[in-house]
Design a protein around this motif. Structure first.
Motif, short mmCIF file in Angstrom:
data_model
loop_
_atom_site.label_atom_id
_atom_site.label_comp_id
_atom_site.label_asym_id
_atom_site.label_seq_id
_atom_site.Cartn_x
_atom_site.Cartn_y
_atom_site.Cartn_z
N MET A 447 35.56 20.64 46.16
CA MET A 447 35.58 22.19 45.94
C MET A 447 36.90 22.93 46.78
O MET A 447 36.99 23.97 46.25
N ALA A 448 36.80 22.57 47.83
CA ALA A 448 37.71 22.97 48.83
C ALA A 448 39.14 23.10 48.22
O ALA A 448 39.44 23.46 47.83
N GLY A 449 39.32 22.16 47.66
CA GLY A 449 40.86 21.54 47.10
C GLY A 449 41.12 22.53 45.90
O GLY A 449 41.71 23.09 45.16
N ALA A 450 39.89 22.66 45.00
CA ALA A 450 39.50 23.35 43.58
C ALA A 450 40.14 24.84 43.86
O ALA A 450 40.65 25.64 43.41
N LEU A 451 38.99 25.23 44.75
CA LEU A 451 39.14 26.70 45.50
C LEU A 451 40.64 27.02 46.41
O LEU A 451 41.49 27.64 45.78
N ALA A 452 41.88 25.75 46.32
CA ALA A 452 42.99 26.13 47.54
C ALA A 452 42.96 26.05 46.44
O ALA A 452 45.04 26.97 45.92
N GLN A 453 43.69 24.78 44.93
CA GLN A 453 44.49 25.28 44.03
C GLN A 453 44.37 26.84 43.22
O GLN A 453 45.36 27.51 42.95
N LEU A 454 42.72 27.55 43.34
CA LEU A 454 42.77 28.78 42.96
C LEU A 454 43.97 29.96 43.47
O LEU A 454 44.13 30.91 42.83
N ALA A 455 43.14 29.71 44.94
CA ALA A 455 44.11 30.70 45.80
C ALA A 455 45.39 30.02 45.87
O ALA A 455 45.89 31.75 45.72
N GLY A 456 46.35 29.50 45.40
CA GLY A 456 48.01 29.34 45.48
C GLY A 456 48.36 30.53 44.24
O GLY A 456 49.34 30.44 43.81
N LYS A 457 46.77 29.79 43.16
CA LYS A 457 47.74 30.64 41.70
C LYS A 457 47.57 32.27 41.86
O LYS A 457 48.34 32.99 41.20
N LEU A 458 46.10 33.07 43.04
CA LEU A 458 46.44 34.23 43.16
C LEU A 458 47.61 34.66 44.23
O LEU A 458 48.04 35.76 43.92
N GLY A 459 47.58 34.13 45.06
CA GLY A 459 49.13 33.99 45.84
C GLY A 459 50.24 34.20 44.76
O GLY A 459 51.11 34.90 45.40
N GLN A 460 50.56 33.79 43.88
CA GLN A 460 51.84 33.84 43.44
C GLN A 460 51.59 34.86 41.35
O GLN A 460 51.96 34.46 40.54
N ALA A 461 50.21 35.67 41.85
CA ALA A 461 50.17 36.33 40.37
C ALA A 461 51.71 37.26 39.97
O ALA A 461 51.76 37.44 39.01
N GLY A 462 52.46 36.67 40.65
CA GLY A 462 53.60 38.36 40.69
C GLY A 462 53.57 39.87 40.72
O GLY A 462 52.14 39.99 41.80
N LEU A 463 54.45 40.60 40.73
CA LEU A 463 54.27 41.98 41.38
C LEU A 463 53.91 42.97 40.31
O LEU A 463 53.72 42.52 38.62
N PRO A 464 53.48 43.48 40.65
CA PRO A 464 52.48 44.95 39.47
C PRO A 464 53.89 45.76 38.80
O PRO A 464 55.22 45.48 39.51
N ASP A 465 53.26 46.42 37.56
CA ASP A 465 54.32 47.34 37.22
C ASP A 465 53.58 49.00 37.30
O ASP A 465 52.87 48.57 36.10
N PRO A 466 53.75 49.45 37.90
CA PRO A 466 53.49 51.05 38.24
C PRO A 466 53.20 51.89 37.38
O PRO A 466 52.48 52.54 36.98
N ARG A 467 55.10 51.50 36.39
CA ARG A 467 54.96 52.46 34.93
C ARG A 467 54.36 51.80 34.44
O ARG A 467 53.42 53.19 33.22
N ARG A 468 53.59 50.76 33.55
CA ARG A 468 53.24 50.48 32.38
C ARG A 468 51.44 50.67 33.10
O ARG A 468 50.57 51.17 31.95
N GLU A 469 51.44 50.24 34.04
CA GLU A 469 50.15 50.55 34.57
C GLU A 469 49.36 51.81 34.00
O GLU A 469 48.24 52.49 33.68
N GLU A 470 49.94 53.43 34.72
CA GLU A 470 49.97 54.80 34.21
C GLU A 470 50.00 54.33 32.74
O GLU A 470 48.77 55.16 32.87
N LYS A 471 50.34 53.88 32.17
CA LYS A 471 50.88 54.07 30.27
C LYS A 471 49.08 53.36 30.24
O LYS A 471 48.70 54.44 29.25
N VAL A 472 49.48 52.59 30.35
CA VAL A 472 48.07 51.85 29.83
C VAL A 472 46.80 52.14 30.77
O VAL A 472 45.93 52.57 29.33
N ALA A 473 46.81 52.37 31.56
CA ALA A 473 45.24 53.72 32.16
C ALA A 473 45.18 55.00 31.00
O ALA A 473 44.64 55.91 30.82
N GLN A 474 46.15 55.66 30.41
CA GLN A 474 46.50 57.07 29.90
C GLN A 474 45.76 56.64 28.58
O GLN A 474 45.29 57.57 27.88
#
Length: 762
Positions: A447-474
């Motif tokens: 379980m510790a190894g699996a959670l560490a892998q999930l943490a690594g994936k979340l840490g590499q989730a990428g950069l947000p795009d505020p412009r597209r976020e605003e349009k999708v929210a609208q």
């Protein structure tokens, strides 16, 4: 606590409605302080230390000083050993006297702590002086530990008031440790408190809060009753699993908690040891379910909405922290169990000593046999070992010549038989406990190894795009569905993911397609249909880019000759990360028993893969589950797991004891295999991973061993023929399954064929 109650006494006008008159209310709080001192003074932890009553007297408000000291005094005389009780009373007297004399002077809030600890040290020094040089190390250690823990507990009580979550956790731990002194029969009140508190945290708190509460209370129970360490660990494991899998869902949390307690019961030293765990778990479960939700929300207020730019990195850090904690728990359990397990060096001397204690100790010829004839007697007793190992018992006629002088041969044989059974039972118990400990720590590590892998994936989730976020929210706001959270991120490969959280809403298939088209237009990407998840009062929609490839599955199965069910189990799906998953599990044997193992392995593996676990981590966790099941009867299952990234065509094949697989490219098949062992056979998993690239039109074929009864050559020819005839994956699977059944004849085993075909997205 008492300060707050005193303030309520003078300021809260509702108290007279409960108990008329300020005098009656004052007597009530004085009685509460005395009762608290009575309970805390009776508490005792590992090593014989009794610090909590003294610590409470050191920090309680002056208004309740004498009441608290009176309660501690009574419990010290009634529940503590005489010597330690006298020492605690001396320290108690010094604490009360110093606090009373200096109560009006500034900067003297720690005077009571210093006075109590110094009094304990002086009393212990006086005992050593008048003992004439004789030192009782256990009493000295208990006194020193009491002084240190009393000072530390007093500081913590003052530093963390009970109105704060950390203070409440501290008081719950102290209460659980003290209530263990009231254990009677199978009832363990402290363990019940730990179960109720851990479940309440899982119902309304976060995973981090549940981990802190569960681990703290488990440590308190272990300190108060070391023989219940397995039960404390089981309760903590059940609470953590409930918080991980179904946070906030009471009934499902209760089911997961009960399953954790059942798993922990397997580590009990004997059958009687299961009762305290089950009784405490049932009492704690009932108490937690009876607590109103409004009370829990006061203790565990809802967290503030996370800042999107920091949410994923914060979650990654938390998952990494939980992974480190689980890994540390596994190491700690291993270290503790290694020290507390029965000695590994026991040999046949145990049987010899049992005979000497039960038969020879009261014999009139003991001196002749064990002094003058010691070597002869030992030689004769050791000659009984081969007979006991081969037949399990010895008779009078089996006694060797060295024991012919024995005047109680029948009693000697009875003692030898009983001692041998005890020795063998102790060895079996040690082996079983070692197996269960290994399974438990392997589960923590996996379980510790699996959670560490999930943490690594979340840490590499990428950069947000505020412009597209605003349009999708609208977009959603224009539909009357205000977005509670909205994020559009780009991963390292440049692929977009849009996640929107709105109030719980049901969508039709046409509405989902229309939303997907609008989101694709806004993001200027070809988005796939979203994953829709309903959780409590919200609905989460996750849109991902449409993969470059499509997955097509074909499956066929035939049960063994004369059987109604197959021991093979299949599962195939495409997850939200753009991966196609195809897994085949083959239960060992045939019939219902094999079907149970195969279905269990396939179901657990599929659930873990859908949750985001990697193939090897999922297989390790399933291996633990099958290993525990096979403790009572032989069981196990093979695993064939194909994972294909539909964006790139990269494929991974993980095998654990499975039959060879086949890759068909350009109409030509070739075999893929790897030496490995099934799950549930060994304590740790022995699997093999293979990676390769696929292109449009390629097939990967997974088969169970029943399809290869007549070898692999005919199967490669059949695959080549199916490819030339242009069969679909389903037609190919049916054709191969029928051909394998005809070839096996009366020797037919369970046959399963699964065909995966990769195609270009339209």
């Amino acid at each position: 606590m008492a300060t707050y109650l005193g303030e309520k006494l003078h300021t809260n006008v509702q108290l007279p409605a409960i108990l008329p008159g300020a005098r009656g209310a004052a007597l009530l709080w004085q009685g509460a302080a005395a009762a608290t001192g009575l309970v805390l003074g009776a508490g005792q932890i590992y090593g014989g230390a009794a610090p909590f009553g003294l610590a409470f007297t050191m920090v309680c408000p002056p208004l309740y000083l004498f009441a608290a000291a009176g309660g501690v005094l009574i419990s010290s005389l009634a529940f503590q050993p005489a010597v330690l009780g006298v020492k605690v009373i001396a320290a108690l007297t010094a604490t009360v006297a110093v606090r009373r004399l200096l109560q009006d002077k500034p900067n003297t809030k720690n005077a009571g702590i210093w006075a109590g600890c110094l009094a304990l040290a002086l009393v212990q020094a006086a005992v050593l002086f008048f003992a004439g040089g004789y030192v009782d190390l256990s009493q000295a250690a208990a006194t020193g530990t009491t002084a240190l823990l009393a000072a530390g507990s007093a500081w913590l009580m003052r530093r963390f008031p009970y109105r704060e979550p950390r203070g409440l956790c501290l008081w719950l731990a102290i209460a659980a440790a003290c209530l263990q002194r009231c254990a009677r029969g199978p009832l363990a009140p402290g363990l019940a408190v730990a179960a109720a508190a851990g479940l309440c945290a899982a119902f309304a708190g976060t995973l981090e809060e549940t981990a802190v509460v569960s681990i703290t209370l488990a440590a308190a129970i272990t300190a108060a009753s070391p023989n219940l360490c397995y039960a404390a660990l089981a309760v903590a494991l059940g609470s953590l699993a409930a918080a991980c899998l179904y946070p906030g869902e009471r009934l499902r949390c209760a089911g997961v908690f009960a399953s954790g307690c059942v798993l922990g019961a397997l580590a009990a030293p004997d059958a009687a040891g299961v009762l305290p765990l089950f009784v405490a778990g049932a009492v704690g479960l009932g108490a937690a379910l009876a607590v109103p939700g409004a009370w829990l929300r006061v203790v565990f207020p809802p967290p503030a909405p996370p800042v999107q730019t920091q949410g994923l990195s914060g979650a990654a850090r938390r998952l990494a922290g939980v992974a480190d904690t689980l890994s540390d728990i596994a190491d700690t359990v291993n270290a503790v169990c290694t020290r507390q397990m029965p000695p590994k060096g026991e040999n046949f001397d145990f049987v010899v000593e049992h005979i000497a204690r039960t038969t020879c100790q009261t014999c009139t010829r003991r001196s002749r046999c064990w002094v003058r004839g010691y070597a002869t007697a030992m030689d004769g007793l050791y000659q009984l070992k081969p007979t006991l190992e081969s037949r399990g018992r010895v008779e009078v006629e089996d006694l060797p010549g060295q024991l012919s002088v024995c005047i109680h041969p029948a009693d000697l044989c009875t003692a030898a038989n009983h001692g041998y059974r005890l020795w063998r039972s102790r060895r079996q118990t040690r082996a079983r406990a070692s197996m269960l400990r290994t399974a438990l720590t392997e589960q923590y590590s996996a379980m510790a190894g699996a959670l560490a892998q999930l943490a690594g994936k979340l840490g590499q989730a990428g950069l947000p795009d505020p412009r597209r976020e605003e349009k999708v929210a609208q977009l959603f706001a224009g539909l009357g569905l205000d977005a509670l959270e909205c994020s559009v991120t780009s991963d390292l490969a440049g692929r977009l993911t849009a996640a929107v959280t709105i109030a719980r809403t049901r969508f039709t298939e046409e509405e989902i397609k229309a939303l997907t088209a609008e989101v694709s237009r806004i993001c200027r990407r070809d988005m796939d249909l979203p994953e829709v998840t309903h959780c409590r009062t919200v609905t989460m929609l996750t849109f991902g880019e449409r993969p470059l490839f499509t997955a097509t599955f074909g499956t066929a199965g035939r049960p063994a000759k004369g059987q109604n069910v197959s021991g093979d189990a299949l599962d195939c799906f495409c997850d939200t990360s753009g991966r196609a998953q195809l897994l085949l599990c083959d239960g060992m044997g045939t019939g219902r028993a094999a079907a149970v193992d195969g279905q269990m392995a396939a179901r657990l593996t599929g659930q873990l893969l859908r949750a985001g676990f990697a193939a090897e981590s999922a297989a390790r966790l399933v291996n633990v589950a099958l290993g525990l099941k096979s403790a009572e009867q032989e069981s196990g299952a093979t695993l064939d797991l194909l994972t294909v990234d539909l964006y790139t065509g990269r494929a991974g094949l993980f095998k654990a004891g499975a039959a060879p697989s086949f890759l068909v490219r350009g109409g030509l098949p070739r075999m893929l295999e790897g030496a490995s062992l099934p799950m549930g056979v060994l304590e740790s998993l022995v699997g093999r991973s293979t990676t390769f690239a696929l292109d449009s039109g390629d097939w990967v074929v997974l088969v169970s061993d029943g399809a290869l009864t007549d070898g692999t050559e005919w199967l490669t020819q059949q695959l080549q023929l199916c490819a030339r005839l242009g069969h679909t994956p389903q037609q190919a699977a049916e054709t191969i399954a029928d051909a394998a059944a005809r070839r096996a004849g009366e020797k037919q085993d369970d046959i399963t064929v699964a065909v995966f075909a990769l195609g270009k997205a339209g």
